[in-house]
Design a protein around this motif. Structure first.
Motif, PDB file in Angstrom:
ATOM      1  N   SER A   1       0.819  -1.212   0.000  1.00  0.00           N
ATOM      2  CA  SER A   1       0.000   0.000   0.000  1.00  0.00           C
ATOM      3  C   SER A   1       0.853   1.263   0.000  1.00  0.00           C
ATOM      4  N   LYS A   2       2.069   1.181   0.533  1.00  0.00           N
ATOM      5  CA  LYS A   2       2.941   2.360   0.608  1.00  0.00           C
ATOM      6  C   LYS A   2       3.801   2.527  -0.643  1.00  0.00           C
ATOM      7  N   ASP A   3       4.258   1.403  -1.221  1.00  0.00           N
ATOM      8  CA  ASP A   3       5.205   1.465  -2.340  1.00  0.00           C
ATOM      9  C   ASP A   3       4.570   1.171  -3.688  1.00  0.00           C
ATOM     10  N   GLY A   4       3.351   0.630  -3.687  1.00  0.00           N
ATOM     11  CA  GLY A   4       2.756   0.219  -4.948  1.00  0.00           C
ATOM     12  C   GLY A   4       3.452  -1.022  -5.477  1.00  0.00           C
ATOM     13  N   PHE A   5       3.588  -1.140  -6.787  1.00  0.00           N
ATOM     14  CA  PHE A   5       4.258  -2.287  -7.386  1.00  0.00           C
ATOM     15  C   PHE A   5       5.766  -2.086  -7.320  1.00  0.00           C
ATOM     16  N   LYS A   6       6.454  -3.138  -6.891  1.00  0.00           N
ATOM     17  CA  LYS A   6       7.903  -3.059  -6.695  1.00  0.00           C
ATOM     18  C   LYS A   6       8.486  -4.452  -6.868  1.00  0.00           C
ATOM     19  N   SER A   7       9.775  -4.583  -6.617  1.00  0.00           N
ATOM     20  CA  SER A   7      10.419  -5.891  -6.707  1.00  0.00           C
ATOM     21  C   SER A   7      10.035  -6.742  -5.505  1.00  0.00           C
ATOM     22  N   THR A   8      10.444  -7.987  -5.507  1.00  0.00           N
ATOM     23  CA  THR A   8      10.147  -8.884  -4.395  1.00  0.00           C
ATOM     24  C   THR A   8      10.873  -8.431  -3.132  1.00  0.00           C
ATOM     25  N   LYS A   9      10.547  -9.050  -2.010  1.00  0.00           N
ATOM     26  CA  LYS A   9      11.124  -8.654  -0.727  1.00  0.00           C
ATOM     27  C   LYS A   9      12.646  -8.739  -0.742  1.00  0.00           C
ATOM     28  N   SER A  10      13.183  -9.813  -1.342  1.00  0.00           N
ATOM     29  CA  SER A  10      14.637  -9.987  -1.397  1.00  0.00           C
ATOM     30  C   SER A  10      15.266  -9.217  -2.545  1.00  0.00           C
ATOM     31  N   GLY A  11      14.431  -8.785  -3.497  1.00  0.00           N
ATOM     32  CA  GLY A  11      14.941  -8.109  -4.683  1.00  0.00           C
ATOM     33  C   GLY A  11      15.314  -9.057  -5.802  1.00  0.00           C
ATOM     34  N   ASP A  12      15.189 -10.372  -5.552  1.00  0.00           N
ATOM     35  CA  ASP A  12      15.558 -11.382  -6.537  1.00  0.00           C
ATOM     36  C   ASP A  12      14.319 -11.998  -7.182  1.00  0.00           C
ATOM     37  N   ASP A  13      14.453 -12.382  -8.436  1.00  0.00           N
ATOM     38  CA  ASP A  13      13.404 -13.141  -9.111  1.00  0.00           C
ATOM     39  C   ASP A  13      13.549 -14.621  -8.748  1.00  0.00           C
TER      40      ASP A  13
END
Length: 365
Positions: A227-239
């Protein structure tokens, strides 16, 4: 001394001025209409204190002032909006009332210890650890601005307990999905995908059809939502790639047919948009005589079930997006992986004789 008698009014006026040690700009205060000289002397002493305080405030700001500057600096920091919001909320809630009017260089290590124990004694160790991290960040900011000479934040160690998470077992998972489907509950597709893939709530919300390969039975997890960041990468930043279990394929194919006008895999629900998925899950579980768990615990249930069925922990970690083995150990303990077959070495030690109900005793030789 800046005390002067006004003959016309027969009252005294008092003035005190002092140059700022850096800018050399005079800082002064004045009072007039004072009836007696004795009172004027007392007022003069008060003005000396007040002017010194004003100069000090210009040189060394208050904690509240530094907090405002620090929060502004977070706007350009390489952190998510959620992290930024959490830091600001915690600092304002716990520190402004206690330290707001204090000068930044007046706050001591003892003050931090006292606030930690007075306000956060009953909080989880992880919350207390995050509080110290936020406070340390403010003082480090002040240190870099040359407002203080040292960071007074204590170096504390927090024992974060790795509690076994509350999860649903296989029978409870099957019961949850069957009842949700039979009752045509609007959350049924969301529960199914969560329990069969282990995706986090934000990853489920962001999941689009271009990430799903039904032929190869694979899901590419490369996006999340908050809700704060909208669409972003995963929690770890990795796919990562998650294998689609066979039982989930019919539902995904059905969702694909019904979502011709939508890029998203799961139906958009207004209550999901408002973040009420956990509340609705607890209510559904309670009404169906199932153990109450959080929405995030559906992911833990998925991991525990796979481990219980002897899926190698490394594969579960890869599909779940965990890079920390310590976190995975929590699920392994819940599934009993770490102790499985530990007592097999005792299988040949028979001490109980079922014939005649006799017990064979161990005797020292």
């Amino acid at each position: 001394m800046g005390i002067k008698l006004d003959i016309e009014t027969n009252t005294f006026s008092v003035i005190y001025s002092k140059r700022h040690p850096k800018t050399r700009v005079p800082v002064g205060l004045r009072r007039k209409g004072i009836k007696t000289k004795q009172e004027a002397k007392r007022v003069y002493d008060e003005l000396v204190v007040q002017v010194d305080r004003k100069i000090r405030e210009q040189i060394v700001p208050t904690w509240k002032s530094v907090i405002e500057d620090y929060i502004s600096s977070l706007q350009v920091a390489d952190i998510t909006n959620t992290t930024r919001y959490n830091r600001e909320k915690l600092l304002r809630y716990h520190t402004i009332q206690a330290w707001g009017s204090k000068h930044i260089d007046e706050i001591t290590t003892d003050d931090i210890h006292r606030l930690l124990n007075d306000r956060l004694l009953g909080n989880a160790e992880s919350h207390r650890k995050f509080f110290i991290k936020c406070v340390r960040g403010v003082f480090q900011f002040a240190l870099e601005k040359q407002l203080i000479n040292r960071n007074p934040t204590p170096m504390l160690k927090f024992k974060i307990k790795s509690k076994i998470k509350k999860v649903l077992n296989e029978d409870q998972i099957l019961s949850l999905l069957k009842k949700a489907q039979d009752q045509e509950f609007q959350w049924y597709p969301h529960y199914s995908v969560a329990l069969f893939t282990g995706l986090r709530n934000g990853e489920l919300y962001a999941l689009r059809w271009n990430q799903v390969n039904l032929e190869k039975r694979q899901i590419l997890v490369n996006c999340s939502w908050s809700s704060k960041d909208g669409f972003k990468s995963t929690k770890s930043g990795d796919d990562r790639i998650v294998e689609i279990p066979m039982p989930l394929l019919p539902l995904l194919r059905e969702l694909k047919l019904k979502s011709a006008d939508s890029d998203f895999v799961l139906p958009r629900l207004s209550r999901w948009d408002r973040g009420e998925q956990a509340y609705d899950l607890r209510l559904f579980l309670r009404s169906n005589d199932l153990p109450e768990v959080r929405f995030h615990d559906l992911r833990a249930s998925w991991a525990t079930l796979l481990l219980d069925k002897d899926v190698p922990p490394a594969k579960v970690m890869a599909m779940g997006g965990w890079s920390d083995l310590k976190t995975m150990m929590i699920y392994m303990r819940k599934a009993g992986i770490s102790i499985r077959n530990s007592t097999s070495v005792l299988d040949g030690l028979e001490t109980h004789n079922v014939d005649g109900g006799k017990v064979v005793e161990f005797r020292s030789v």
